[in-house]
Motif scaffolding. Structure first.
Motif, mmCIF file in Angstrom:
data_model
loop_
_atom_site.group_PDB
_atom_site.id
_atom_site.type_symbol
_atom_site.label_atom_id
_atom_site.label_comp_id
_atom_site.label_asym_id
_atom_site.label_seq_id
_atom_site.Cartn_x
_atom_site.Cartn_y
_atom_site.Cartn_z
ATOM 1 N N TYR A 92 70.841 22.066 -0.621
ATOM 2 C CA TYR A 92 70.890 20.701 -1.167
ATOM 3 C C TYR A 92 70.310 20.723 -2.579
ATOM 4 O O TYR A 92 69.332 21.410 -2.831
ATOM 5 N N GLY A 93 70.912 19.953 -3.486
ATOM 6 C CA GLY A 93 70.366 19.863 -4.844
ATOM 7 C C GLY A 93 71.418 20.148 -5.890
ATOM 8 O O GLY A 93 72.570 19.758 -5.728
ATOM 9 N N ILE A 94 71.024 20.825 -6.965
ATOM 10 C CA ILE A 94 71.967 21.139 -8.044
ATOM 11 C C ILE A 94 72.507 22.551 -7.870
ATOM 12 O O ILE A 94 71.750 23.504 -7.752
ATOM 13 N N ARG A 95 73.824 22.653 -7.873
ATOM 14 C CA ARG A 95 74.461 23.965 -7.846
ATOM 15 C C ARG A 95 74.790 24.351 -9.289
ATOM 16 O O ARG A 95 75.404 23.568 -10.013
ATOM 17 N N LYS A 96 74.403 25.560 -9.669
ATOM 18 C CA LYS A 96 74.664 25.985 -11.051
ATOM 19 C C LYS A 96 76.129 26.335 -11.259
ATOM 20 O O LYS A 96 76.617 26.352 -12.379
ATOM 21 N N ASN A 97 76.820 26.647 -10.194
ATOM 22 C CA ASN A 97 78.242 26.956 -10.254
ATOM 23 C C ASN A 97 78.822 26.519 -8.918
ATOM 24 O O ASN A 97 78.271 26.842 -7.866
ATOM 25 N N HIS A 98 79.893 25.742 -8.962
ATOM 26 C CA HIS A 98 80.487 25.215 -7.736
ATOM 27 C C HIS A 98 81.768 25.981 -7.445
ATOM 28 O O HIS A 98 82.589 26.171 -8.344
ATOM 29 N N TYR A 99 81.955 26.439 -6.203
ATOM 30 C CA TYR A 99 83.065 27.343 -5.927
ATOM 31 C C TYR A 99 84.453 26.708 -5.865
ATOM 32 O O TYR A 99 85.438 27.404 -5.650
ATOM 33 N N VAL A 100 84.530 25.381 -6.053
ATOM 34 C CA VAL A 100 85.836 24.754 -6.220
ATOM 35 C C VAL A 100 86.031 24.366 -7.691
ATOM 36 O O VAL A 100 87.098 24.549 -8.259
ATOM 37 N N LEU A 101 84.971 23.858 -8.305
ATOM 38 C CA LEU A 101 85.086 23.314 -9.667
ATOM 39 C C LEU A 101 84.641 24.280 -10.757
ATOM 40 O O LEU A 101 84.954 24.079 -11.932
ATOM 41 N N PHE A 102 83.868 25.299 -10.415
ATOM 42 C CA PHE A 102 83.350 26.284 -11.371
ATOM 43 C C PHE A 102 82.559 25.651 -12.507
ATOM 44 O O PHE A 102 82.736 25.965 -13.672
ATOM 45 N N LYS A 103 81.698 24.726 -12.137
ATOM 46 C CA LYS A 103 80.753 24.149 -13.100
ATOM 47 C C LYS A 103 79.572 23.587 -12.304
ATOM 48 O O LYS A 103 79.622 23.529 -11.065
ATOM 49 N N GLU A 104 78.522 23.200 -13.030
ATOM 50 C CA GLU A 104 77.338 22.667 -12.355
ATOM 51 C C GLU A 104 77.689 21.341 -11.656
ATOM 52 O O GLU A 104 78.406 20.519 -12.218
ATOM 53 N N ARG A 105 77.152 21.190 -10.456
ATOM 54 C CA ARG A 105 77.448 19.957 -9.723
ATOM 55 C C ARG A 105 76.388 19.716 -8.647
ATOM 56 O O ARG A 105 75.828 20.659 -8.098
ATOM 57 N N GLU A 106 76.161 18.433 -8.357
ATOM 58 C CA GLU A 106 75.230 18.082 -7.283
ATOM 59 C C GLU A 106 75.807 18.503 -5.930
ATOM 60 O O GLU A 106 77.015 18.428 -5.717
ATOM 61 N N HIS A 107 74.929 18.921 -5.037
ATOM 62 C CA HIS A 107 75.340 19.169 -3.649
ATOM 63 C C HIS A 107 74.536 18.230 -2.767
ATOM 64 O O HIS A 107 73.328 18.391 -2.619
#
Ligand SMILES: [Zn+2]
Length: 201
Positions: free
Chosen positions: A23-38
Motif C-alpha cells: 500500500y502507498g506510492i509505487r515508483k513504477n506501476h506494471y500497467v502504466l509504467f509510471k509512479e502511481r498510488e496503490h
C-alpha cells in the motif's frame, strides 16, 4: 453500524511480498509504467485460490470492472472481476482481479463466506488478490479514501512467506518485482503478455 468488527485475512499469504504489492506510492506501476498510488495490498496467489470476505457485511457490487486507460483494452485494465462489500463497520472493501465470483449484489456475508477465486483479470500482471479497504462507503479510491489493509487485518508474520512465484509467463515479472536491488526495474518487455486474454483473465 457496529464500531468494531472482526477482520480476518481473505486468503493466507504464502509468497514473498514485493515492493509493488505494498500500500502507498509505487515508483513504477506494471500497467502504466509510471509512479502511481496503490490503494490496496496485493497478495500473490495461485490462480483459483478461494477468497473469503474479511468481515461481516453486504455485497454492494459484483461483476467485471473494465475501466480503461489510453491504449489499453477494457479486459486488461481496472479491477477486472471484482466484488465490493459494505462491511458492518461502514467501510467499503474491494476484492479485485478475480477469476470467479460466487456472490451477487444484496448477499449477506461473514468472515467464512467464500466470495470468489483469485485470478489475473483486469489490471493484473501476476495472479493475485488486490484487497482494498475504504475508510467509508465511497466510490472514491486513492490513498486519501483508503486504509492500509495491513493496519486493519490481523498482524501477520510475513517472514514466513518465502515461496517464490514460479508460474510462467508471470514469474519473470515477479522475479524482477521481488529483487532486493531494483524492485522497480521491470519494463514493458517483461510484460509482453499484457494484451493477451490467455494470461490476463
Ligand atoms: Zn493492488
Amino acid at each position: 453500524m457496529e464500531n468494531s468488527i472482526n477482520y480476518t485475512w481473505p486468503i493466507i499469504p504464502k509468497y514473498k511480498v514485493c515492493e509493488h504489492d505494498k500500500y502507498g506510492i509505487r515508483k513504477n506501476h506494471y500497467v502504466l509504467f509510471k509512479e502511481r498510488e496503490h490503494s490496496g495490498f496485493d497478495i500473490t496467489a495461485d490462480y483459483g485460490t478461494e477468497v473469503k470476505s474479511v468481515a461481516k457485511g453486504k455485497v454492494i457490487r459484483a461483476g467485471f470492472d473494465g475501466t480503461t486507460t489510453e491504449g489499453l483494452e477494457a479486459f486488461n485494465m481496472g479491477y477486472g472481476n471484482s466484488i465490493e462489500i459494505l462491511n458492518d463497520d461502514g467501510r467499503r472493501c474491494v476484492y479485485a482481479h478475480l477469476s470467479e465470483i460466487f456472490v451477487k449484489e444484496g448477499d449477506i456475508v461473514d468472515n467464512n463466506t467464500i466470495i470468489g477465486k483469485t485470478g489475473c483479470s483486469g489490471g493484473s500482471r501476476v495472479p493475485h488478490l488486490h484487497i482494498e479497504i475504504r475508510k467509508e462507503n465511497t466510490e472514491e479510491t486513492g490513498l486519501d479514501y483508503t486504509l492500509n489493509p495491513l493496519e486493519v487485518l490481523p498482524k501477520f508474520d510475513f517472514s514466513k512467506c518465502t515461496l517464490e512465484f514460479s508460474v510462467q509467463p508471470y514469474a519473470e515479472l515477479w522475479k524482477k518485482m521481488s529483487s532486493s536491488e531494483d524492485p522497480w526495474g521491470f519494463t514493458k518487455e517483461n510484460i509482453w503478455y499484457s494484451e493477451s486474454r490467455e494470461y490476463i483473465k
